[in-house]
Design a protein around this motif. Structure first.
Motif, PDB file in Angstrom:
ATOM      1  N   TYR A 123      33.622  36.214  45.891  1.00 14.00           N
ATOM      2  CA  TYR A 123      34.579  35.787  46.690  1.00 14.00           C
ATOM      3  C   TYR A 123      33.845  34.722  47.875  1.00 14.00           C
ATOM      4  CZ  TYR A 123      37.470  39.079  44.686  1.00 14.00           C
ATOM      5  OH  TYR A 123      38.000  39.793  43.365  1.00 14.00           O
ATOM      6  N   PHE A 130      40.763  33.094  42.761  1.00 15.73           N
ATOM      7  CA  PHE A 130      41.319  34.380  42.779  1.00 15.73           C
ATOM      8  C   PHE A 130      43.053  34.175  43.062  1.00 15.73           C
ATOM      9  CE2 PHE A 130      43.501  38.257  44.646  1.00 15.73           C
ATOM     10  CZ  PHE A 130      43.470  39.070  43.173  1.00 15.73           C
ATOM     11  N   ILE A 179      44.485  32.925  40.354  1.00 21.76           N
ATOM     12  CA  ILE A 179      44.725  33.869  39.201  1.00 21.76           C
ATOM     13  C   ILE A 179      46.260  34.891  39.445  1.00 21.76           C
ATOM     14  CG2 ILE A 179      43.876  36.130  38.397  1.00 21.76           C
ATOM     15  CD1 ILE A 179      41.082  35.071  38.501  1.00 21.76           C
ATOM     16  N   TYR A 192      48.628  37.396  34.599  1.00 20.67           N
ATOM     17  CA  TYR A 192      48.183  38.046  35.617  1.00 20.67           C
ATOM     18  C   TYR A 192      49.447  39.068  36.386  1.00 20.67           C
ATOM     19  CZ  TYR A 192      44.962  40.142  38.958  1.00 20.67           C
ATOM     20  OH  TYR A 192      44.318  41.130  39.789  1.00 20.67           O
ATOM     21  N   GLY A 247      46.887  45.867  46.291  1.00 22.74           N
ATOM     22  CA  GLY A 247      46.407  44.864  45.571  1.00 22.74           C
ATOM     23  C   GLY A 247      45.475  45.398  44.391  1.00 22.74           C
ATOM     24  N   SER A 248      45.290  46.685  44.091  1.00 26.13           N
ATOM     25  CA  SER A 248      44.234  47.388  43.465  1.00 26.13           C
ATOM     26  C   SER A 248      43.026  47.037  43.491  1.00 26.13           C
ATOM     27  CB  SER A 248      44.711  46.870  41.705  1.00 26.13           C
ATOM     28  OG  SER A 248      43.831  47.232  40.930  1.00 26.13           O
ATOM     29  N   SER A 249      42.643  46.702  44.785  1.00 27.10           N
ATOM     30  CA  SER A 249      41.255  46.569  45.223  1.00 27.10           C
ATOM     31  C   SER A 249      40.300  47.754  44.911  1.00 27.10           C
ATOM     32  CB  SER A 249      41.024  46.321  46.691  1.00 27.10           C
ATOM     33  OG  SER A 249      42.079  45.201  47.085  1.00 27.10           O
ATOM     34  N   ASN A 289      38.049  48.130  41.689  1.00 27.11           N
ATOM     35  CA  ASN A 289      36.880  47.619  41.513  1.00 27.11           C
ATOM     36  C   ASN A 289      35.492  48.646  41.830  1.00 27.11           C
ATOM     37  OD1 ASN A 289      37.047  44.055  42.941  1.00 27.11           O
ATOM     38  ND2 ASN A 289      36.970  45.091  40.887  1.00 27.11           N
ATOM     39  N   TYR A 347      43.302  39.543  31.895  1.00 30.55           N
ATOM     40  CA  TYR A 347      41.801  39.243  32.493  1.00 30.55           C
ATOM     41  C   TYR A 347      41.040  38.173  31.426  1.00 30.55           C
ATOM     42  CZ  TYR A 347      42.298  42.911  35.522  1.00 30.55           C
ATOM     43  OH  TYR A 347      42.769  43.636  36.653  1.00 30.55           O
ATOM     44  N   THR A 406      40.624  32.550  34.591  1.00 32.64           N
ATOM     45  CA  THR A 406      39.735  33.951  35.043  1.00 32.64           C
ATOM     46  C   THR A 406      38.217  33.501  34.657  1.00 32.64           C
ATOM     47  OG1 THR A 406      41.792  35.242  34.515  1.00 32.64           O
ATOM     48  CG2 THR A 406      39.741  36.257  34.605  1.00 32.64           C
ATOM     49  N   PHE A 423      36.771  31.704  37.234  1.00 28.78           N
ATOM     50  CA  PHE A 423      36.512  32.725  38.280  1.00 28.78           C
ATOM     51  C   PHE A 423      35.352  33.376  38.043  1.00 28.78           C
ATOM     52  CE2 PHE A 423      37.475  37.143  39.925  1.00 28.78           C
ATOM     53  CZ  PHE A 423      37.505  37.042  41.307  1.00 28.78           C
ATOM     54  N   MET A 429      34.500  42.644  33.017  1.00 29.15           N
ATOM     55  CA  MET A 429      34.296  41.122  32.834  1.00 29.15           C
ATOM     56  C   MET A 429      32.764  41.188  32.558  1.00 29.15           C
ATOM     57  SD  MET A 429      36.970  38.853  34.662  1.00 29.15           S
ATOM     58  CE  MET A 429      36.042  38.826  36.265  1.00 29.15           C
ATOM     59  N   GLU A 473      32.168  42.457  36.623  1.00 27.17           N
ATOM     60  CA  GLU A 473      33.359  43.175  37.312  1.00 27.17           C
ATOM     61  C   GLU A 473      33.999  44.549  36.562  1.00 27.17           C
ATOM     62  OE1 GLU A 473      37.299  41.683  37.580  1.00 27.17           O
ATOM     63  OE2 GLU A 473      37.192  41.942  39.731  1.00 27.17           O
ATOM     64  N   SER A 483      37.398  46.711  36.734  1.00 25.44           N
ATOM     65  CA  SER A 483      38.506  46.871  37.173  1.00 25.44           C
ATOM     66  C   SER A 483      39.448  48.044  36.529  1.00 25.44           C
ATOM     67  CB  SER A 483      39.448  45.781  37.006  1.00 25.44           C
ATOM     68  OG  SER A 483      40.514  45.672  37.537  1.00 25.44           O
TER      69      SER A 483
HETATM   70  C1  AVJ Z   1      41.129  41.713  43.189  1.00 24.56           C
HETATM   71  C2  AVJ Z   1      39.985  43.313  42.233  1.00 24.56           C
HETATM   72  C3  AVJ Z   1      42.231  43.623  42.289  1.00 24.56           C
HETATM   73  O1  AVJ Z   1      40.522  43.666  39.513  1.00 24.56           O
HETATM   74  O2  AVJ Z   1      42.467  42.610  38.950  1.00 24.56           O
HETATM   75  C4  AVJ Z   1      41.437  39.448  38.658  1.00 24.56           C
HETATM   76  C5  AVJ Z   1      40.136  40.897  40.474  1.00 24.56           C
HETATM   77  N1  AVJ Z   1      39.536  40.184  38.253  1.00 24.56           N
HETATM   78  N2  AVJ Z   1      40.885  38.844  37.488  1.00 24.56           N
HETATM   79  C6  AVJ Z   1      41.566  42.475  39.565  1.00 24.56           C
HETATM   80  C7  AVJ Z   1      40.169  40.018  39.313  1.00 24.56           C
HETATM   81  C8  AVJ Z   1      39.714  39.314  37.242  1.00 24.56           C
HETATM   82  C9  AVJ Z   1      41.282  41.927  40.807  1.00 24.56           C
HETATM   83  N3  AVJ Z   1      41.080  42.475  42.211  1.00 24.56           N
END
Ligand code: AVJ
Length: 330
Positions: free
Chosen positions: A38, A46, A49, A55, A165-167, A170, A210, A217, A220, A256, A286, A288
């Motif tokens: 970020y 993002f 995305i 997505y 947002g499903s943060s 991570n 993804y 993506t 990203f 990822m 990453e 998720s």
């Molecule tokens: C921002 C963590 C919710 O995990 O879906 C989007 C980041 N990575 N595409 C997720 C993300 C690949 C996203 N988050």
């Protein structure tokens, strides 16, 4: 109101980035932390995305909030005034729905977005204060994974912390639990947390979300290397790494990776380090996590919250849980 809480320009200091990159690239399975995505370009990617057809995450959560925001806000407030705090607010786009519902109930709503990016906060503030009259934005530049100190509230107020947002996906399960506990510790009994989690679904749906055909993506993911080239003077050849998304069923997470297309050596003069890659070796960038129905509620319970309600979409792809901080025990 246009004050930004005084703070260092960036919480991702060169030394923080350096030590994370050093540790990650010296591991047997090479890794880079996903917060590195970020920077300005990565935040823009993002945002892109969230608008690609494959997505589903953002769109599905927004649809849930579109239907249920008034109920969510009423349930959280229990007749009191709400003060809304958002962790990792970013552009705070979906938050408009909740703040809109809150100003219907009370004349003024204080909204405190917390984010490491001052830019994202200023943009969110300008947009929200013009789009939702009655909202007073008090942005705070902070890393909520490190310190989470909230302003004290009036006796007539109740906090609603948004972590949507499903943060949370991570974070490794243990880290996610620790984070929820820290949120609970910053609250008083009666305050609420609204948690958005992505649910396990058909593998093909997750894989194309993804690894979208337009390659957003992939861009990203590769942007992390662009960032290291710029900030650590590294010499990654971004074309020599492919984007790969995998569903890890055993861990219940989308992963990822960046796949080295050849045997190669990368030099990071900023860290005085050379990193060797064999062909097809990956950097894991990453996780998720995707949850089973009921799993978020269990995690919330362990952290000292009672889930009052969970809302999902009709396909059962995403869940939004409203949880209340319980009286502390022991
Ligand atoms: C921002 C963590 C919710 O995990 O879906 C989007 C980041 N990575 N595409 C997720 C993300 C690949 C996203 N988050």
């Amino acid at each position: 109101m246009t004050t930004i809480t005084a703070s260092p320009a960036s919480f991702q200091t060169p030394s923080k980035i350096g030590s994370a990159v050093c540790e990650g690239l010296l591991s047997r399975q090479k890794t880079l932390p996903s917060w590195l995505f970020y920077d300005t370009a990565g935040s823009r990617l993002f945002e892109q995305i969230t608008r690609i057809p494959e997505y589903y995450v953002t769109r599905t959560e927004r649809a849930i909030l579109e239907v249920h925001a008034p109920k969510i806000v009423a349930r959280a407030a229990e007749g009191q005034a709400l003060r809304v705090i958002e962790l990792g607010a970013g552009s705070a786009e979906k938050t408009t729905l909740l703040l809109g519902a809150a100003v219907e109930r009370q004349d003024t709503v204080f909204y405190e977005p917390v984010d490491v990016s001052a830019m994202a906060l200023i943009e969110a503030q300008m947009r929200l204060e013009s789009q939702v009259p009655g909202v007073l934005v008090c942005p705070r530049v902070a890393d909520y994974t490190k310190n989470l100190e909230l302003d004290s509230t009036l006796p007539s107020e109740r906090r609603l912390v948004l972590y949507i947002g499903s943060s949370i996906g991570n974070f490794e399960p243990a880290e996610a639990n620790a984070l929820l506990k820290r949120v609970r510790a910053a609250l008083v009994p009666g305050d609420c947390l609204l948690l958005g989690v992505d649910l396990v679904k058909d593998e093909r749906v997750m894989l194309s979300a993804y690894d979208d055909p337009a390659g957003v993506t992939a861009a990203f993911n590769r942007n992390i290397l662009v960032r290291l080239n710029r900030e650590l003077d590294a010499d990654f050849d971004t074309r020599a790494f492919d984007h790969r998304a995998v569903w890890n069923a055993a861990e219940s997470r989308m992963e990822m990776h960046l796949v080295s297309l050849a045997r190669q050596t990368v030099w990071l003069p900023g860290l005085d380090m050379r990193v060797n890659f064999v062909e097809r070796e990956t950097i894991h960038t990453e996780n998720s996590y995707k949850y089973r129905p009921g799993q978020a509620e269990e995690m919330l319970q362990v952290a000292g919250f009672t889930t009052e309600a969970t809302w999902t979409d009709e396909r059962g792809w995403f869940a939004v849980c409203l949880a209340r901080a319980e009286e502390a025990t022991g």
